[in-house]
Design an enzyme around this catalytic site. Sequence first.
Site, short mmCIF file in Angstrom:
data_model
loop_
_atom_site.label_atom_id
_atom_site.label_comp_id
_atom_site.label_asym_id
_atom_site.label_seq_id
_atom_site.Cartn_x
_atom_site.Cartn_y
_atom_site.Cartn_z
N ASP A 333 10.12 -129.57 -132.46
CA ASP A 333 8.62 -129.23 -132.83
C ASP A 333 7.97 -130.48 -132.92
O ASP A 333 8.55 -131.60 -133.13
CB ASP A 333 8.72 -128.57 -134.18
CG ASP A 333 7.31 -127.77 -134.20
OD1 ASP A 333 6.32 -127.91 -133.43
OD2 ASP A 333 7.34 -126.77 -134.94
N SER A 334 6.62 -130.55 -132.75
CA SER A 334 6.06 -131.99 -132.48
C SER A 334 6.51 -132.67 -134.02
O SER A 334 5.99 -132.22 -135.18
CB SER A 334 4.54 -131.71 -132.33
OG SER A 334 4.21 -131.13 -131.17
#
Length: 804
Positions: A333-334
């Site tokens: 995930d970012s």
Amino acid sequence: MKKLPVAILLLAAAATLTASAAQKTTPKTIYHKGWIDFNKNGRMDPFEDPSRSLDERVEDLLGQMTLEEKSCQLATLYGYGRVLRDSLPTEGWKNEVWKDGIANIDEMLNGVGKCLRTTPHLVSDYTGHVEAKNTVQRWFVEQTRLGIPVEFTNEGIHGLNHSRATPLPAPIAIGSTWNRALVHRAGEIAGLEARVLGYRNVYAPILDVARDPRWGRVVECYGEDPFLIAELGVEMVRGIQSQGVASTLKHYAAYSVPKGGRDGNCRTDPHIAPRELHQMYLYPFRRVIRESRPMGVMSSYNDWDGVPVTSSRYFLTDLLRHEYGFDGYVVSDSEAVEYVHTKHAVAETYEEAVRQVLEAGLNVRTNFSPPARFVLPVRKLVEEGRLSMEVVDQRVREVLRVKFREGLFDNPYNDPKEAVAEAGADKHRDFMLDIQRQSLVLLKNEGKTLPLDKAKTARVLVAGPLADEDNFMISRYGPNDLPTTTVLDGIRNYLGAAAEVRYAKGCDVVDAGFPDSELTDTPLTAAERTGIDEAVKQAAGCDVIVAVLGEDDERVGESHSRTSLELPGRQQQLLEALHATGVPVVLVLINGQPLTVNWASQNVPAILESWFPSVEGGTAIAETLFGDYNPGGKLTITFPRSTGQIELNFPYKKGSHGAQPRKGPNGGGVTRVLGSIYPFGYGLSYTTFAYKNLRISPEPSRTQGSFRVSCEVTNTGDRRGDEVVQLYISDKFSSVVTYESVLRGFERVTLEPGETKRVSFEITPSHLELLDSNMNWTVEPGEFEIRIGASSEDIRLKETIRLS
């Protein structure tokens, strides 16, 4: 995957959008009949030969790669308007880290951010969009040494995250359909649109188990029950990947219950016991990976038991690959990689965090920053002997396997004509309306207030801050640039000239002091009093009031967890004022999480739950209010009576929802409220259903045997309707504490008035297993109660079996 004719490959090679950097020296002869000379050496290498095995192709390509090229296959480049500054290749790309390739480009020209404003001809014009993607792809194929194609990725939980693609209602609404076939079709459409628009990997579905209703991302989950989530997740993945593109599961793992339900800058510290971790939060991932073989998994931000998931070998390798059999690649995930250093502080430096995540099993780092920030540390770590090339090779090998499975080395380009013919919401309007209708849940219908009679309705007041609002219909994770039909629009369109439709906003979604105003009562301002008074005035002479209340996109969703589940702002005062007029009130809820609507449940005669509907929400709601459609959705999450009861959900451990003794040796009294407003699996209909004739065959006897459970369901009313028949199993006695009952089957059936259908469920050992005291999955001998009903609390039929 559907193969493109060689003519299309040659056409793509000469498309008019070719950027100057891609026009220089690459000979057209790299494109041969049936293969492409990616490394431009004039001969067909094993990795370029479609007849070779997957392993042969991967190993051949990996053996030709330098450290520079390998490291680039471990990072995401966010698309134009996010990180990438160019919509098409430029000369400057030869000076960027991706001159040696890149794993994927995420959200490239999908309509999010500035690209829809600045380059609409490359976004919502599907011909221009596909030609742009072909141009970018051609740059990687023709202008990098080995020509490794880039994988275009995109979000997809609300439908494909692209302008004018086919939208879906919020996942919590999708869950409320309880319809596997419908979810499978949703996946097929998202996968189809992804493929023809040039995306090869769709970030969907979300398999998070929503156990804390305060958490903002409840709206993005299918519900609170792991079995239901797994069943729908399997269908979504199968639907997406049936179109030849990858499905990436989110968010692995234990992400959905951060401490206190706090999202935003928190998103961590879940308090989950080991057995609960596996039986509840990992159950959907384990089943979906084994049953539908997704090609992607996204690692989450949080830790579990002190170890960040993104740097946990236990989660990313031991469980995911060795136990579950996952054979795709893991994308972060970012900023999850950065959090290992900056938030969790288990790595003293960012370079140390990079080493930890790669050794744990992460394949591709994603963040809203240039990929060089990850790629360069990887190279440095290898060169300094702090990260082995063996680890890098394995991580790259896993990425390349997915790219070969997606067909990128056989058909890297797309046909614009196919995109124009196949993609777009206009191609699937019937489906859009169908899934929207099936997601609606009727919570209350006192005195058969609904459906409204069009012939007896001369004047309608549509009131509330969400009546003419649409910001919840367009998600950052779904299609954009689509016309919307609000609830007010839908009712006006439905009634036309047959009735007068009045409108009064009444109040804003929240007041000026929100959220602190939820802690103490404050007097209405003059403007707020005027708004409510105007709504009351408009109600005079009306036959019915449709109050549209709840939450909007700024009050629930990612980073929008809440500390209260009451109607926000002045909406409760507005509802009570409208009710006091004496005109019948129908409450339409727009919300992304369960709300503690105690007053409404006790006083408003009819309540329709619509969650966050999609762009045709107003149409489906109007049709349902006036009886053209009979609602049949069921809740997939419990509505508590108070936030003080949290957690209050299904399934629950034996004894954990017990009452208080009035008196006794350990004290007694009445100090807390009991039960929910609406339980898991609950939902009404405009008709009624009867259950009978429970059968179990063959007679169960052994723990490793299978058997079928069936019953007859009859529509005993006068309208066609849908019933969701639910099967629950209770393990009566066990070696460890189990849940009071667990959902193990469901079927949505449509019945005409008077019609009877026999609904059947197959029960296998996997439906009866538990994690024993040694943390092994097993089916223990003993008694099991089979229950069939209309909700987790409305059990109509039951029978006990004994297994030896």
